[in-house]
Design a protein around this motif. Sequence first.
Motif, PDB file in Angstrom:
ATOM      1  N   ASP A  96       0.744  -1.283  -0.101  1.00  0.00           N
ATOM      2  CA  ASP A  96       0.015   0.100  -0.114  1.00  0.00           C
ATOM      3  C   ASP A  96       0.886   1.308   0.092  1.00  0.00           C
ATOM      4  OD1 ASP A  96      -2.630  -1.594  -0.042  1.00  0.00           O
ATOM      5  OD2 ASP A  96      -2.860  -1.218   2.197  1.00  0.00           O
ATOM      6  N   ILE A  97       2.071   1.220   0.695  1.00  0.00           N
ATOM      7  CA  ILE A  97       2.925   2.427   0.893  1.00  0.00           C
ATOM      8  C   ILE A  97       3.567   2.569  -0.495  1.00  0.00           C
ATOM      9  CG2 ILE A  97       4.896   3.431   1.977  1.00  0.00           C
ATOM     10  CD1 ILE A  97       4.124   1.970   4.462  1.00  0.00           C
ATOM     11  N   GLN A  98       3.963   1.393  -0.969  1.00  0.00           N
ATOM     12  CA  GLN A  98       4.530   1.620  -2.285  1.00  0.00           C
ATOM     13  C   GLN A  98       3.856   1.972  -3.479  1.00  0.00           C
ATOM     14  OE1 GLN A  98       8.001   0.853  -2.958  1.00  0.00           O
ATOM     15  NE2 GLN A  98       7.502   2.130  -5.085  1.00  0.00           N
ATOM     16  N   ASN A  99       2.602   1.794  -3.588  1.00  0.00           N
ATOM     17  CA  ASN A  99       1.614   2.130  -4.412  1.00  0.00           C
ATOM     18  C   ASN A  99       1.195   3.562  -4.170  1.00  0.00           C
ATOM     19  OD1 ASN A  99      -0.327   1.463  -6.549  1.00  0.00           O
ATOM     20  ND2 ASN A  99      -1.855   1.845  -4.990  1.00  0.00           N
ATOM     21  N   GLU A 100       0.803   3.913  -2.922  1.00  0.00           N
ATOM     22  CA  GLU A 100       0.799   5.539  -2.741  1.00  0.00           C
ATOM     23  C   GLU A 100       1.865   6.366  -3.152  1.00  0.00           C
ATOM     24  OE1 GLU A 100      -2.122   6.406  -2.420  1.00  0.00           O
ATOM     25  OE2 GLU A 100      -2.941   4.591  -2.171  1.00  0.00           O
ATOM     26  N   TYR A 101       3.101   5.991  -2.814  1.00  0.00           N
ATOM     27  CA  TYR A 101       4.320   6.669  -3.063  1.00  0.00           C
ATOM     28  C   TYR A 101       4.537   6.757  -4.630  1.00  0.00           C
ATOM     29  CZ  TYR A 101       9.054   7.866  -3.490  1.00  0.00           C
ATOM     30  OH  TYR A 101      10.413   8.313  -4.230  1.00  0.00           O
ATOM     31  N   TYR A 128      -3.486  19.707  -9.929  1.00  0.00           N
ATOM     32  CA  TYR A 128      -3.056  20.244  -8.312  1.00  0.00           C
ATOM     33  C   TYR A 128      -3.926  19.407  -7.587  1.00  0.00           C
ATOM     34  CZ  TYR A 128      -2.380  22.970  -4.204  1.00  0.00           C
ATOM     35  OH  TYR A 128      -2.000  23.584  -2.800  1.00  0.00           O
ATOM     36  N   ASN A 129      -5.133  19.361  -7.629  1.00  0.00           N
ATOM     37  CA  ASN A 129      -5.888  18.607  -6.793  1.00  0.00           C
ATOM     38  C   ASN A 129      -5.773  17.055  -6.804  1.00  0.00           C
ATOM     39  OD1 ASN A 129      -7.187  20.622  -5.875  1.00  0.00           O
ATOM     40  ND2 ASN A 129      -8.983  20.833  -7.509  1.00  0.00           N
ATOM     41  N   SER A 130      -5.182  16.581  -7.701  1.00  0.00           N
ATOM     42  CA  SER A 130      -5.012  15.285  -7.994  1.00  0.00           C
ATOM     43  C   SER A 130      -3.707  14.927  -7.091  1.00  0.00           C
ATOM     44  CB  SER A 130      -4.589  14.689  -9.411  1.00  0.00           C
ATOM     45  OG  SER A 130      -4.079  13.628  -9.594  1.00  0.00           O
ATOM     46  N   PHE A 131      -2.655  15.862  -7.032  1.00  0.00           N
ATOM     47  CA  PHE A 131      -1.575  15.623  -6.132  1.00  0.00           C
ATOM     48  C   PHE A 131      -1.776  15.753  -5.005  1.00  0.00           C
ATOM     49  CE2 PHE A 131       1.998  17.300  -3.845  1.00  0.00           C
ATOM     50  CZ  PHE A 131       3.070  16.643  -4.109  1.00  0.00           C
ATOM     51  N   ILE A 132      -2.578  16.716  -4.474  1.00  0.00           N
ATOM     52  CA  ILE A 132      -3.095  16.810  -3.162  1.00  0.00           C
ATOM     53  C   ILE A 132      -3.684  15.594  -2.551  1.00  0.00           C
ATOM     54  CG2 ILE A 132      -4.420  18.108  -1.407  1.00  0.00           C
ATOM     55  CD1 ILE A 132      -1.857  19.706  -2.409  1.00  0.00           C
ATOM     56  N   LEU A 138      -1.190   8.972   0.648  1.00  0.00           N
ATOM     57  CA  LEU A 138      -0.078   8.495   1.299  1.00  0.00           C
ATOM     58  C   LEU A 138       0.184   8.633   2.709  1.00  0.00           C
ATOM     59  CD1 LEU A 138       2.894   7.181   0.802  1.00  0.00           C
ATOM     60  CD2 LEU A 138       3.681   9.512   0.179  1.00  0.00           C
ATOM     61  N   VAL A 139      -0.097   9.897   3.133  1.00  0.00           N
ATOM     62  CA  VAL A 139      -0.103  10.212   4.617  1.00  0.00           C
ATOM     63  C   VAL A 139      -1.096   9.317   5.549  1.00  0.00           C
ATOM     64  CG1 VAL A 139      -0.622  11.836   6.210  1.00  0.00           C
ATOM     65  CG2 VAL A 139       0.824  12.390   4.311  1.00  0.00           C
ATOM     66  N   VAL A 141      -1.730   6.304   4.812  1.00  0.00           N
ATOM     67  CA  VAL A 141      -1.251   4.853   4.974  1.00  0.00           C
ATOM     68  C   VAL A 141      -0.094   4.949   5.851  1.00  0.00           C
ATOM     69  CG1 VAL A 141       0.090   3.152   3.792  1.00  0.00           C
ATOM     70  CG2 VAL A 141      -1.978   4.107   2.651  1.00  0.00           C
ATOM     71  N   LEU A 142       0.615   5.964   5.957  1.00  0.00           N
ATOM     72  CA  LEU A 142       1.893   6.018   6.757  1.00  0.00           C
ATOM     73  C   LEU A 142       1.618   6.501   8.171  1.00  0.00           C
ATOM     74  CD1 LEU A 142       4.309   7.966   4.237  1.00  0.00           C
ATOM     75  CD2 LEU A 142       4.500   5.484   5.462  1.00  0.00           C
ATOM     76  N   PHE A 143       0.609   7.469   8.446  1.00  0.00           N
ATOM     77  CA  PHE A 143       0.208   8.019   9.803  1.00  0.00           C
ATOM     78  C   PHE A 143       0.078   7.042  10.884  1.00  0.00           C
ATOM     79  CE2 PHE A 143      -2.006  10.301  12.933  1.00  0.00           C
ATOM     80  CZ  PHE A 143      -1.235  11.120  13.174  1.00  0.00           C
ATOM     81  N   PRO A 144      -0.677   6.226  10.671  1.00  0.00           N
ATOM     82  CA  PRO A 144      -0.854   5.106  11.721  1.00  0.00           C
ATOM     83  C   PRO A 144       0.435   4.379  12.050  1.00  0.00           C
ATOM     84  CG  PRO A 144      -2.479   4.624   9.955  1.00  0.00           C
ATOM     85  CD  PRO A 144      -1.665   5.883   9.478  1.00  0.00           C
TER      86      PRO A 144
END
Length: 167
Positions: A96-101, A128-132, A138-139, A141-144
């Motif tokens: 999941d992290i790799q995919n979101e990255y 721009y909205n797509s990047f956000i 990504l955050v 997935v990583l935050f927890p």
Amino acid sequence: MKQNAFRTRLYEARKAKKLSQLDVALELGVNRARISDWELGKEDLRVETVVALSRIYEDPEVYTMYMSEEHGADDLVFSTNWCKHEGRDLRLIALDIQNEYNDVSEEIPRLMKILRDGVIDDTERKDYNSFIQQSKELVAVLFPLILREEMQKKKALQCANIEKAIV
């Protein structure tokens, strides 16, 4: 190309999820015959495709076997005895992290082009909205994982266990 345990695992993982080759093909946006070719060893897979299949099948062993058989990766690194994180296999979390990255990385060149002049016009707003959005995913997935690690460090410090807090 050869028929091996990885190819067998592709077939078994798909069957375990009760998916037809057509179901998987539609999910990936490819022709059904490609699924058959992958399972029979007639066509090689790209690592990105293996990651996608692992997620669709919810079977990290697909990725593990691909890495160890197709690329000679060390079996110790891709051991099936990975620890679990809140009941979920860490290999799926890593996928999941790799995919979101990857999603965020694809958006960066467009973001740089947008931000170069310091103004986001109507034609640039979608990119721009797509990047956000990709960054938020990504955050999410990583935050927890980060929060859990920091809580463990804090607990170790409160117990005066400096060695565990550093690790």
